[in-house]
Design a protein around this motif. Structure first.
Motif, short mmCIF file in Angstrom:
data_model
loop_
_atom_site.label_atom_id
_atom_site.label_comp_id
_atom_site.label_asym_id
_atom_site.label_seq_id
_atom_site.Cartn_x
_atom_site.Cartn_y
_atom_site.Cartn_z
N ALA A 167 0.83 -1.21 0.00
CA ALA A 167 0.00 0.00 0.00
C ALA A 167 0.86 1.26 0.00
O ALA A 167 1.99 1.27 0.51
N LEU A 168 0.30 2.35 -0.54
CA LEU A 168 1.04 3.61 -0.62
C LEU A 168 0.07 4.78 -0.62
O LEU A 168 -0.99 4.74 -1.25
N LYS A 169 0.46 5.85 0.10
CA LYS A 169 -0.35 7.07 0.11
C LYS A 169 0.56 8.28 0.31
O LYS A 169 1.44 8.27 1.16
N TYR A 170 0.33 9.32 -0.49
CA TYR A 170 1.05 10.59 -0.34
C TYR A 170 0.16 11.56 0.42
O TYR A 170 -1.01 11.75 0.06
N ASN A 171 0.70 12.18 1.48
CA ASN A 171 -0.10 13.11 2.28
C ASN A 171 0.81 14.13 2.95
O ASN A 171 1.74 13.77 3.68
N HIS A 174 4.66 13.76 2.78
CA HIS A 174 5.24 12.49 3.20
C HIS A 174 4.53 11.33 2.51
O HIS A 174 3.38 11.45 2.08
N LEU A 175 5.23 10.20 2.43
CA LEU A 175 4.64 8.98 1.90
C LEU A 175 4.36 8.02 3.04
O LEU A 175 5.13 7.93 4.01
N TYR A 176 3.27 7.29 2.91
CA TYR A 176 2.90 6.27 3.89
C TYR A 176 2.80 4.94 3.14
O TYR A 176 2.07 4.82 2.16
N PHE A 197 4.56 2.45 7.58
CA PHE A 197 5.68 3.37 7.78
C PHE A 197 5.35 4.73 7.19
O PHE A 197 4.65 4.84 6.18
N GLU A 198 5.88 5.77 7.82
CA GLU A 198 5.89 7.10 7.24
C GLU A 198 7.28 7.33 6.66
O GLU A 198 8.29 7.10 7.32
N TYR A 199 7.33 7.78 5.40
CA TYR A 199 8.60 8.04 4.74
C TYR A 199 8.73 9.52 4.42
O TYR A 199 7.83 10.11 3.81
#
Length: 265
Positions: A167-171, A174-176, A197-199
């Motif tokens: 899974a991936l989300k930009y917010n 940051h990326l999650y 994880f938060e990236y």
């Protein structure tokens, strides 16, 4: 109904991102059993122009945008697979080699930055995040220097080979990224866990922000099949799937998507 793309144009895909300024949909290749990949193979990202609806042709308006293989990023060797997927829908297929590769080869979730300038993709094969600084509007072809990759750290699975991000989300800059410990090596359900994880792209640091076990009872999928009420360790053996009459049920977890509500939760 409006056809945006045909399977012959993009094949099986999962991740989708939308560049609203140009009315362009980006979709990433996903390895799926009994369903063929598109003309770009497992490392492909396609773009579909939806600025004109209905599209100018009956088959949609989709084309290959780029293939990560061209940039030296491995997403799995599709050439090694003998799938024998015929054109006749009434002819059964086995696709046995792919049984153990779903969620491991090809691409997972995809997202786009808030300014529409960068595309982010989970590479299932390398367990990584691929960043494509494509611009807005997106340039074509994508320059080599615009593509980069960072490995997603193993959160501490019972065996490192069982870490399966997806899974991936930009917010908010940051990326999650989320995934599961599949417990495929140990075959112990106590080793099934999900992690997020938060990236921070600026610092290159990953921070674990959430984890939870997957040993809970999730509800019945098929009545009368007790093993369908829980998550099971991933398996590479089709015989591990108990049969109930003509039905098979063996839920194996993938953390496939992350979303935020309007309050940021």
């Amino acid at each position: 109904n409006i056809t945006l793309a045909q399977s012959s144009e993009i094949g099986s895909t999962w991740g989708i991102a939308y560049q609203k300024e140009t009315n362009t949909i980006f979709s990433s290749a996903f390895l799926k059993r009994h369903c063929g990949w598109g003309p770009g193979g497992l490392g492909a990202v396609y773009r579909t122009d939806v600025s004109t609806l209905p599209p100018p042709g009956p088959t949609g308006n989709a084309s290959l945008y780029f293939n990560l293989d061209v940039y030296g990023i491995n997403t799995g060797n599709e050439g090694s697979l003998a799938r024998a997927l015929g054109p006749n829908l009434n002819t059964p297929t086995y696709d046995g080699q792919v049984f153990d590769l779903v969620g491991k080869w090809g691409l997972g979730d995809t997202d786009i930055s808030e300014d529409g300038d960068s595309l982010f993709i989970v590479n299932l094969f390398n367990r990584s995040i691929v960043t494509v600084d494509m611009g807005n509007p997106a340039v074509f072809p994508v320059p080599v220097g615009a593509v980069s990759e960072v490995i997603i750290p193993d959160p501490g699975c019972s065996d490192a080979s069982d870490w399966r991000p997806f899974a991936l989300k930009y917010n908010n800059g940051h990326l999650y990224v989320g995934g599961v410990c599949s417990a495929q090596t140990s075959q112990n359900s106590d080793d099934l866990y999900a992690y997020i994880f938060e990236y921070n792209p600026g610092t290159g640091l990953f921070t674990e922000i959430l984890s939870f076990p997957l040993g809970y009872s999730k509800g019945i999928v098929l009545t009368g099949l007790a093993h369908c009420t829980n998550w099971n360790p991933w398996t590479n053996d089709f015989n591990d799937l108990p049969a109930g009459g003509i039905e098979l049920c063996y839920p194996q977890p993938i953390l496939s998507d992350i979303e935020f509500d309007v309050t940021g939760n």
